[in-house]
Design an enzyme around this catalytic site. Sequence first.
Site: not given
Length: 441
Positions: A178, A225, A235, A295
């Site tokens: 997933y 979290r 969910r 980044f």
Amino acid sequence: MGKLGQLLAHPTELRSALLLKYFRKPLFSTADTRASEDLTVCYRLLNLTSRSFAAVIMELHPELRNAVMLFYLILRALDTVEDDMSIAHDIKVPVLRQFHEKLATQDWSFNGNAPTEKDRAVLTEFPCILREFHKLDKRYQDVIVRITKEMGNGMADYILDEDFNLNGVATIKAYDLYCHYVAGLVGDGLTHLMCIAQFADAELENETELFESMGLFLQKTNIIRDYAEDIAEGRSFWPREVWELYAKKLPDFQLPENTQQGVFCINHLVLNALDHVRDVLTFLSCIHEQSTFQFCAIPQVMAIATLALVFNNPAVLKQNVKIRKGQTCSLILQSRSYRGCVDIFEYYLRDIRKQLNVEDPNYLKFNIHIAKIDQFIEEMYQDNLPAGVKPNETPIYLKVQKRAKYDTKAIKVQNDELYKFNLLMTVAVTAILALLVAKAT
């Protein structure tokens, strides 16, 4: 406590916030982001959908900036279709499976989202994205099309998976899969974009495990979290293979009598996430263009700080916890060099070990796991060798030595900013003291 109160309570973070806002300058001009009307719309959409992502994307090298921005908006559009529960499955699934095909067009848009969907503008104004997408180097386009196809089909598969929709993620293997579809593929795409731009070691394109870990480390941190928020929305992303060791039902952790077991489950998932740390540090050592390095590095140092925050923290079972704004500023500044990133990881790993409860079922595994990461970091630098002993030139040692050359300029910039800040603070404090003395006399 408000943000200002938090900053005043943590003076070093206040200093970082001031440095970040007033002294740090972007590496590149952003004037080119307004080169066309369509491009201006795209960057407006970027800011509309995520200020945090917009901020880091805007600071990228111009060679990569538009490609990453458009990649983000295209995946955001895909996600906006997938997330909208008002769209019927017989409409949603074909759109997701065929989304990559729309990238070959110039004028496709989608108006099927609910009016309340906050990011629907990305889809209604999609032609602007398409026209700019077709201006990209064909190699960038090919990467974005490939990832969009894989992600769209993965999303469609999950929508049609009745067991997943009823019971959530079952096994750790399914948990990894997933996370692959929602984050690992993003790491895959970004890595290939960076290699095309020649901003990273060329061999990184073939290091699947490394760029997969970059995405999984972030996604797993977010899943841990977001427990309370996900439970409230019905969910379930924590893998049953883990949580069933501690409770009969996933929502049971919110019951007062199950708090301790809930904390142990949080810690178990943190231990699983730490599996990716060595890959993350290895990946970062392979990036040599500075804005691209920043980044990549900023989300990863935020993730390890967040893992330290959620570790052993019962508040996670009731609410969404976040690191402080000033802490974020400190992490952004310190992570501009590779050594700074490694220091951040070491600091929060020590913090996790310090919080570890001897009664935790994974107490021994945590100590062994963190010790292995410590050993890996020692292998990177080999700073404490006896006189006359040459370093063992392992692959990670050589990568870090190569990366250190690119850190020199970043560290100099940091020191210059700090010097200017300290000079200004000295002048300000001296002026205030002089004023106070004048008033007293």
